[in-house]
Write a protein that holds these residues in place. Structure first.
Motif, PDB file in Angstrom:
ATOM      1  N   GLN A  70      16.180  44.772  -1.689  1.00 23.51           N
ATOM      2  CA  GLN A  70      15.427  45.337  -2.803  1.00 23.51           C
ATOM      3  C   GLN A  70      14.008  44.781  -2.820  1.00 23.51           C
ATOM      4  OE1 GLN A  70      14.365  47.582  -5.260  1.00 23.51           O
ATOM      5  NE2 GLN A  70      16.567  47.620  -5.718  1.00 23.51           N
ATOM      6  N   HIS A  71      13.014  45.660  -3.052  1.00 22.17           N
ATOM      7  CA  HIS A  71      11.614  45.240  -3.106  1.00 22.17           C
ATOM      8  C   HIS A  71      10.984  45.434  -4.475  1.00 22.17           C
ATOM      9  CE1 HIS A  71      11.279  44.491   1.247  1.00 22.17           C
ATOM     10  NE2 HIS A  71      12.152  45.472   1.350  1.00 22.17           N
ATOM     11  N   ASN A  72      11.726  45.975  -5.431  1.00 22.23           N
ATOM     12  CA  ASN A  72      11.228  46.034  -6.798  1.00 22.23           C
ATOM     13  C   ASN A  72      11.054  44.598  -7.295  1.00 22.23           C
ATOM     14  OD1 ASN A  72      11.633  45.936  -9.819  1.00 22.23           O
ATOM     15  ND2 ASN A  72      11.523  48.144  -9.556  1.00 22.23           N
ATOM     16  N   PRO A  73       9.892  44.259  -7.880  1.00 20.84           N
ATOM     17  CA  PRO A  73       9.633  42.865  -8.258  1.00 20.84           C
ATOM     18  C   PRO A  73      10.638  42.269  -9.238  1.00 20.84           C
ATOM     19  CG  PRO A  73       7.607  44.153  -8.346  1.00 20.84           C
ATOM     20  CD  PRO A  73       8.728  45.129  -8.133  1.00 20.84           C
TER      21      PRO A  73
ATOM     22  N   GLY B 131      13.057  36.992  -3.084  1.00 22.18           N
ATOM     23  CA  GLY B 131      11.927  36.568  -2.263  1.00 22.18           C
ATOM     24  C   GLY B 131      11.185  37.682  -1.551  1.00 22.18           C
ATOM     25  N   HIS B 132      11.513  38.939  -1.838  1.00 20.98           N
ATOM     26  CA  HIS B 132      10.850  40.055  -1.169  1.00 20.98           C
ATOM     27  C   HIS B 132       9.648  40.536  -1.977  1.00 20.98           C
ATOM     28  CE1 HIS B 132      14.322  40.099   1.382  1.00 20.98           C
ATOM     29  NE2 HIS B 132      15.134  40.460   0.394  1.00 20.98           N
ATOM     30  N   THR B 133       8.596  40.936  -1.264  1.00 22.90           N
ATOM     31  CA  THR B 133       7.443  41.532  -1.917  1.00 22.90           C
ATOM     32  C   THR B 133       7.632  43.047  -1.989  1.00 22.90           C
ATOM     33  OG1 THR B 133       6.155  41.967   0.091  1.00 22.90           O
ATOM     34  CG2 THR B 133       6.033  39.737  -0.839  1.00 22.90           C
ATOM     35  N   MET B 134       6.657  43.716  -2.588  1.00 23.83           N
ATOM     36  CA  MET B 134       6.742  45.162  -2.726  1.00 23.83           C
ATOM     37  C   MET B 134       6.504  45.901  -1.412  1.00 23.83           C
ATOM     38  SD  MET B 134       4.901  45.944  -6.400  1.00 23.83           S
ATOM     39  CE  MET B 134       5.224  47.712  -6.269  1.00 23.83           C
ATOM     40  N   THR B 135       6.048  45.190  -0.372  1.00 21.14           N
ATOM     41  CA  THR B 135       5.683  45.895   0.863  1.00 21.14           C
ATOM     42  C   THR B 135       6.291  45.332   2.139  1.00 21.14           C
ATOM     43  OG1 THR B 135       3.664  44.560   1.071  1.00 21.14           O
ATOM     44  CG2 THR B 135       3.480  46.677  -0.092  1.00 21.14           C
ATOM     45  N   ASP B 136       6.921  44.154   2.090  1.00 20.99           N
ATOM     46  CA  ASP B 136       7.472  43.628   3.340  1.00 20.99           C
ATOM     47  C   ASP B 136       8.750  44.377   3.703  1.00 20.99           C
ATOM     48  OD1 ASP B 136       9.315  42.585   1.551  1.00 20.99           O
ATOM     49  OD2 ASP B 136       8.978  40.486   2.068  1.00 20.99           O
ATOM     50  N   GLY B 137       9.368  43.999   4.819  1.00 23.58           N
ATOM     51  CA  GLY B 137      10.592  44.663   5.243  1.00 23.58           C
ATOM     52  C   GLY B 137      10.389  45.571   6.437  1.00 23.58           C
TER      53      GLY B 137
ATOM     54  N   ASP C 195       9.549  50.721  -4.273  1.00 30.55           N
ATOM     55  CA  ASP C 195       9.120  51.698  -5.270  1.00 30.55           C
ATOM     56  C   ASP C 195       7.807  51.299  -5.903  1.00 30.55           C
ATOM     57  OD1 ASP C 195       9.931  49.591  -6.899  1.00 30.55           O
ATOM     58  OD2 ASP C 195      11.167  50.796  -8.232  1.00 30.55           O
ATOM     59  N   THR C 196       7.174  52.274  -6.546  1.00 31.44           N
ATOM     60  CA  THR C 196       6.086  52.027  -7.484  1.00 31.44           C
ATOM     61  C   THR C 196       6.395  52.851  -8.727  1.00 31.44           C
ATOM     62  OG1 THR C 196       4.688  53.803  -6.607  1.00 31.44           O
ATOM     63  CG2 THR C 196       4.330  51.587  -5.724  1.00 31.44           C
ATOM     64  N   ILE C 197       6.095  52.262  -9.877  1.00 33.92           N
ATOM     65  CA  ILE C 197       6.369  52.899 -11.166  1.00 33.92           C
ATOM     66  C   ILE C 197       5.076  52.891 -11.968  1.00 33.92           C
ATOM     67  CG2 ILE C 197       7.720  52.763 -13.292  1.00 33.92           C
ATOM     68  CD1 ILE C 197       9.860  51.237 -11.686  1.00 33.92           C
ATOM     69  N   SER C 198       4.709  54.043 -12.503  1.00 33.64           N
ATOM     70  CA  SER C 198       3.453  54.137 -13.235  1.00 33.64           C
ATOM     71  C   SER C 198       3.586  55.108 -14.396  1.00 33.64           C
ATOM     72  CB  SER C 198       2.330  54.610 -12.300  1.00 33.64           C
ATOM     73  OG  SER C 198       1.106  54.723 -12.990  1.00 33.64           O
ATOM     74  N   GLU C 199       3.084  54.711 -15.554  1.00 32.78           N
ATOM     75  CA  GLU C 199       3.089  55.600 -16.707  1.00 32.78           C
ATOM     76  C   GLU C 199       2.163  56.790 -16.461  1.00 32.78           C
ATOM     77  OE1 GLU C 199       2.208  55.420 -21.546  1.00 32.78           O
ATOM     78  OE2 GLU C 199       2.695  53.585 -20.433  1.00 32.78           O
ATOM     79  N   ILE C 200       2.572  57.962 -16.892  1.00 36.15           N
ATOM     80  CA  ILE C 200       1.772  59.175 -16.743  1.00 36.15           C
ATOM     81  C   ILE C 200       0.883  59.310 -17.980  1.00 36.15           C
ATOM     82  CG2 ILE C 200       1.812  61.673 -16.474  1.00 36.15           C
ATOM     83  CD1 ILE C 200       4.597  61.380 -15.222  1.00 36.15           C
ATOM     84  N   PRO C 201      -0.434  59.263 -17.809  1.00 36.03           N
ATOM     85  CA  PRO C 201      -1.318  59.340 -18.979  1.00 36.03           C
ATOM     86  C   PRO C 201      -1.330  60.740 -19.576  1.00 36.03           C
ATOM     87  CG  PRO C 201      -2.607  59.342 -16.963  1.00 36.03           C
ATOM     88  CD  PRO C 201      -1.185  59.097 -16.549  1.00 36.03           C
TER      89      PRO C 201
END
Length: 256
Positions: free
Chosen positions: A168-171, A118-124, A240-246
């Motif tokens: 944990q806040h990872n979706p 039930g946690h979002t990526m930014t709460d807490g 966290d945030t995870i993003s592919e490196i172009p």
């Protein structure tokens, strides 16, 4: 002004007040940009401000931590079509030099639904505390990254992560070590590998420690930006945030 104040004032000028004159006073002319889509230099940012204002962009900053010349902001961008989506969650890292913002790294991710707990990526938790424990907490998280995330040795994971409380806040991941284990097992079953190879940025203030790492996810070059909260010598919360490196970027500075 402190480094935090310089960065907050610059971010406010750019993303809230849309004031290029105020922003120009706070950005180094040779501002080094690592966002893959934005050209390097202050002029590119200043020139982009009118479009940001016209888009209706709204910025909500959840956490700010600073160490030395580095400041980390954990934010949500609303009406963020200029960044590629309606809503974006991101970590921004700024380096301050001679009273101006001189360099910027970021990692942006479209937020998913709340995770299985039930946690979002930014709460807490948001409050920075325990300033006297900054060095110890930084050492703990650095050792965790080196041993577990980069070294792949989770045999003593409870030396780093609390066995009682791990929010944990990872979706995609539920709370607790069981939630983490289940997520990693599911990735393995689907043949998805997650590899951390290098961690060039670590910023700690009190109970918060931020790391920016390079690696691969499913074989694709990937940036992993992680924020950990430490309590009583153990990691108890993670964003966290995870993003592919172009492969192609608007500059030659690289992601890191």
């Amino acid at each position: 002004m402190s480094t935090k104040e310089i960065v907050i004032n610059a971010v406010t000028a750019i993303f809230t007040n849309f004031d290029p004159d105020a922003a120009q006073q706070l950005l180094a002319e040779n501002y080094i940009q690592h966002n893959p889509a934005v050209p390097t230099g202050a002029a590119a940012i200043l020139g982009f401000i009118p479009a940001l204002q016209e888009s209706g962009l709204k910025t909500e900053t959840h956490r700010v931590i600073a160490e030395g010349d580095l400041v980390v902001l954990h934010s949500t961008y609303h009406n963020a079509q200029a960044f590629g989506a309606e809503t974006i969650v991101g970590f921004d890292v700024f380096r301050v030099e001679d009273g101006k913002v001189a360099e910027h790294w970021d990692n942006l991710q479209v937020p998913g639904e709340p995770n299985p707990s039930g946690h979002t990526m930014t709460d807490g938790a948001t409050e920075v505390s325990d300033p006297d424990k900054t060095a110890d907490n930084k050492a703990l998280v650095t050792d965790f990254v080196e041993t577990v995330l980069k070294g792949g040795d989770a045999s003593n994971i409870t030396d780093f992560i609390s066995a009682e409380t791990y929010i944990q806040h990872n979706p995609a991941i539920a709370d607790g070590l069981d939630g983490l284990g289940s997520a990693l097992a599911a990735m393995a079953e689907n043949g998805i590998t997650m590899v951390y190879t290098d961690t060039p940025i670590v910023v700690a203030e009190g109970n918060f420690v931020f790391t920016a790492s390079e690696g691969t996810l499913g074989g694709a070059p990937t940036a992993f930006f992680d924020l950990f909260r430490v309590e009583d010598g153990k990691i108890v919360e993670h964003w966290d945030t995870i993003s592919e490196i172009p492969s192609e970027m608007a500059h030659d500075n690289g992601k890191f």
